[in-house]
Design a protein around this motif. Structure first.
Motif, mmCIF file in Angstrom:
data_model
loop_
_atom_site.group_PDB
_atom_site.id
_atom_site.type_symbol
_atom_site.label_atom_id
_atom_site.label_comp_id
_atom_site.label_asym_id
_atom_site.label_seq_id
_atom_site.Cartn_x
_atom_site.Cartn_y
_atom_site.Cartn_z
ATOM 1 N N ALA A 39 0.827 -1.210 0.000
ATOM 2 C CA ALA A 39 0.000 0.000 0.000
ATOM 3 C C ALA A 39 0.862 1.260 0.000
ATOM 4 O O ALA A 39 0.586 2.222 -0.725
ATOM 5 N N LEU A 40 1.912 1.256 0.792
ATOM 6 C CA LEU A 40 2.784 2.435 0.870
ATOM 7 C C LEU A 40 3.548 2.659 -0.434
ATOM 8 O O LEU A 40 3.927 3.798 -0.743
ATOM 9 N N ALA A 41 3.771 1.596 -1.197
ATOM 10 C CA ALA A 41 4.499 1.733 -2.460
ATOM 11 C C ALA A 41 3.605 2.238 -3.594
ATOM 12 O O ALA A 41 4.108 2.719 -4.612
ATOM 13 N N ALA A 42 2.292 2.141 -3.441
ATOM 14 C CA ALA A 42 1.374 2.573 -4.499
ATOM 15 C C ALA A 42 1.377 4.092 -4.629
ATOM 16 O O ALA A 42 1.499 4.815 -3.638
ATOM 17 N N GLN A 43 1.214 4.551 -5.861
ATOM 18 C CA GLN A 43 1.250 5.987 -6.140
ATOM 19 C C GLN A 43 -0.142 6.612 -6.250
ATOM 20 O O GLN A 43 -0.263 7.838 -6.278
ATOM 21 N N SER A 44 -1.199 5.791 -6.311
ATOM 22 C CA SER A 44 -2.537 6.300 -6.616
ATOM 23 C C SER A 44 -3.450 6.394 -5.403
ATOM 24 O O SER A 44 -4.655 6.581 -5.562
ATOM 25 N N LEU A 45 -2.895 6.259 -4.220
ATOM 26 C CA LEU A 45 -3.690 6.288 -2.997
ATOM 27 C C LEU A 45 -3.528 7.612 -2.271
ATOM 28 O O LEU A 45 -2.425 8.114 -2.126
ATOM 29 N N GLY A 46 -4.644 8.148 -1.805
ATOM 30 C CA GLY A 46 -4.578 9.389 -1.055
ATOM 31 C C GLY A 46 -4.280 9.194 0.415
ATOM 32 O O GLY A 46 -3.759 10.089 1.090
ATOM 33 N N ARG A 47 -4.591 8.004 0.938
ATOM 34 C CA ARG A 47 -4.406 7.723 2.353
ATOM 35 C C ARG A 47 -4.458 6.212 2.553
ATOM 36 O O ARG A 47 -5.202 5.506 1.862
ATOM 37 N N VAL A 48 -3.666 5.721 3.497
ATOM 38 C CA VAL A 48 -3.675 4.302 3.854
ATOM 39 C C VAL A 48 -4.130 4.194 5.299
ATOM 40 O O VAL A 48 -3.572 4.849 6.186
ATOM 41 N N LEU A 49 -5.144 3.368 5.534
ATOM 42 C CA LEU A 49 -5.762 3.259 6.857
ATOM 43 C C LEU A 49 -5.875 1.792 7.254
ATOM 44 O O LEU A 49 -6.350 0.963 6.469
ATOM 45 N N LEU A 50 -5.441 1.475 8.454
ATOM 46 C CA LEU A 50 -5.596 0.134 8.999
ATOM 47 C C LEU A 50 -6.776 0.117 9.951
ATOM 48 O O LEU A 50 -6.838 0.911 10.889
ATOM 49 N N SER A 51 -7.715 -0.810 9.731
ATOM 50 C CA SER A 51 -8.825 -1.018 10.658
ATOM 51 C C SER A 51 -8.518 -2.273 11.454
ATOM 52 O O SER A 51 -8.445 -3.378 10.894
ATOM 53 N N THR A 52 -8.348 -2.125 12.770
ATOM 54 C CA THR A 52 -7.934 -3.277 13.575
ATOM 55 C C THR A 52 -8.342 -3.115 15.031
ATOM 56 O O THR A 52 -8.572 -2.003 15.517
ATOM 57 N N ASP A 53 -8.398 -4.262 15.711
ATOM 58 C CA ASP A 53 -8.562 -4.278 17.165
ATOM 59 C C ASP A 53 -7.307 -4.848 17.808
ATOM 60 O O ASP A 53 -7.314 -5.179 18.992
ATOM 61 N N ASP A 54 -6.234 -4.971 17.035
ATOM 62 C CA ASP A 54 -4.973 -5.572 17.479
ATOM 63 C C ASP A 54 -3.975 -4.462 17.808
ATOM 64 O O ASP A 54 -3.505 -3.763 16.906
ATOM 65 N N ALA A 55 -3.656 -4.303 19.086
ATOM 66 C CA ALA A 55 -2.778 -3.211 19.510
ATOM 67 C C ALA A 55 -1.380 -3.339 18.907
ATOM 68 O O ALA A 55 -0.763 -2.341 18.529
ATOM 69 N N ALA A 56 -0.872 -4.569 18.792
ATOM 70 C CA ALA A 56 0.472 -4.761 18.245
ATOM 71 C C ALA A 56 0.526 -4.387 16.772
ATOM 72 O O ALA A 56 1.479 -3.739 16.312
ATOM 73 N N LEU A 57 -0.506 -4.768 16.019
ATOM 74 C CA LEU A 57 -0.551 -4.400 14.600
ATOM 75 C C LEU A 57 -0.722 -2.893 14.441
ATOM 76 O O LEU A 57 -0.155 -2.295 13.525
ATOM 77 N N ALA A 58 -1.511 -2.294 15.310
ATOM 78 C CA ALA A 58 -1.697 -0.845 15.254
ATOM 79 C C ALA A 58 -0.363 -0.127 15.456
ATOM 80 O O ALA A 58 -0.041 0.834 14.740
ATOM 81 N N GLU A 59 0.421 -0.610 16.400
ATOM 82 C CA GLU A 59 1.732 -0.005 16.660
ATOM 83 C C GLU A 59 2.654 -0.183 15.456
ATOM 84 O O GLU A 59 3.376 0.744 15.075
ATOM 85 N N LEU A 60 2.623 -1.359 14.848
ATOM 86 C CA LEU A 60 3.443 -1.625 13.674
ATOM 87 C C LEU A 60 3.052 -0.717 12.514
ATOM 88 O O LEU A 60 3.912 -0.168 11.825
ATOM 89 N N ALA A 61 1.756 -0.540 12.322
ATOM 90 C CA ALA A 61 1.277 0.314 11.237
ATOM 91 C C ALA A 61 1.679 1.769 11.457
ATOM 92 O O ALA A 61 2.144 2.448 10.536
ATOM 93 N N GLN A 62 1.483 2.245 12.655
ATOM 94 C CA GLN A 62 1.824 3.638 12.954
ATOM 95 C C GLN A 62 3.312 3.891 12.768
ATOM 96 O O GLN A 62 3.711 4.952 12.284
ATOM 97 N N ALA A 63 4.142 2.917 13.119
ATOM 98 C CA ALA A 63 5.582 3.063 12.935
ATOM 99 C C ALA A 63 5.938 3.168 11.453
ATOM 100 O O ALA A 63 6.938 3.796 11.082
ATOM 101 N N ALA A 64 5.101 2.555 10.603
ATOM 102 C CA ALA A 64 5.340 2.600 9.160
ATOM 103 C C ALA A 64 4.733 3.840 8.511
ATOM 104 O O ALA A 64 4.920 4.062 7.311
ATOM 105 N N GLY A 65 3.997 4.636 9.285
ATOM 106 C CA GLY A 65 3.374 5.834 8.732
ATOM 107 C C GLY A 65 1.957 5.619 8.250
ATOM 108 O O GLY A 65 1.433 6.424 7.470
ATOM 109 N N ILE A 66 1.321 4.540 8.697
ATOM 110 C CA ILE A 66 -0.051 4.218 8.309
ATOM 111 C C ILE A 66 -0.999 4.635 9.424
ATOM 112 O O ILE A 66 -0.754 4.357 10.604
ATOM 113 N N ALA A 67 -2.091 5.316 9.050
ATOM 114 C CA ALA A 67 -3.091 5.716 10.034
ATOM 115 C C ALA A 67 -3.843 4.491 10.540
ATOM 116 O O ALA A 67 -3.974 3.482 9.831
#
Length: 236
Positions: A39-67
């Motif tokens: 998703a981060l490599a794609a050029q045609s996206l305005g925003r990347v968003l993770l929908s989750t109830d997993d705190a560890a995945l949320a932390e991983l996503a935020q570290a990568a710059g994903i909302a």
């Protein structure tokens, strides 16, 4: 102009068949991270968003710059649908002043995407369709399959009296979870990722048809990675 497409990655914590599936390591990194990178490599996206109830995945996503959007418990159950989760995300974004014309759903259970696949799929939306979905050619044409009734008896899907040669059958596709793009208004109106005007995005590169639902699927994915050194760095 800014891209009018929201990428939604859906990754809940629970999984009965593969506990902790989205955090389980594949090729040395969490399964969901393969989709984060694509998703981060794609050029045609305005925003990347993770929908989750997993705190560890949320932390991983935020570290990568994903909302990250915290998913409520009723949308993290076995009975919640991808449509419900997607509409929840669109409503949240609208409430924050971001009203997206297109939603692009990317499921972590399909970790391998060819380079540029997301951008190619979103480009197909310009053809005036409601949706574009990732798909592969099935091993067996569905019109050559059988269904089994309550009594255990088999019934051909197609009328045996009108049997056709394989080369005369219409093209058939099997969905992957790797890519769904749909106009937001079409999703709201039809409540499906397969509205009437939907085109297939051929996901025919090696590995793109791998979908991880069972423990043995992880081993198949690992075997694929061992045979594909170019993917060992997780570039896709």
């Amino acid at each position: 102009m800014p891209a009018d497409a929201l990428a939604l990655i859906t990754a809940r914590a629970g999984s009965k068949r593969v506990p902790g599936k989205n955090s389980k390591l594949l090729g040395g990194k969490p399964l969901a991270a393969w989709t984060f990178d694509a998703a981060l490599a794609a050029q045609s996206l305005g925003r990347v968003l993770l929908s989750t109830d997993d705190a560890a995945l949320a932390e991983l996503a935020q570290a990568a710059g994903i909302a990250v959007l915290d998913r409520p418990a009723d949308l993290a159950s076995d009975h919640a649908t991808s449509v419900d989760v997607a509409l929840h995300a669109l409503d949240h974004e609208r409430g924050e002043g971001r009203d997206w014309g297109t939603l692009c759903l990317l499921q972590p259970t399909s970790p391998f995407r060819a380079e540029g696949r997301i951008d190619a799929g979103l480009a197909m939306m310009s053809r005036g369709v409601d949706a574009v979905v990732g798909a592969v050619t099935p091993d067996h044409h569905p019109l050559h399959c059988l269904t089994q009734g309550a009594g255990g008896h088999l019934t051909p899907v197609a009328d045996p009296a009108k049997a056709q040669r394989s080369q005369d059958l219409p093209p058939a596709w099997a969905l992957t979870g790797s890519f769904y793009a749909i106009r937001s208004d079409a999703l709201r109106a039809h409540r499906t990722f397969l509205p009437p005007a939907t085109l297939p995005l051929a996901c025919d590169a090696p590995g793109e048809g791998i979908d991880i639902d069972w423990p043995e699927d992880f081993e198949r994915a690992e075997q694929f990675l061992r045979s594909s050194p170019s993917l060992s760095d997780g570039a896709r």
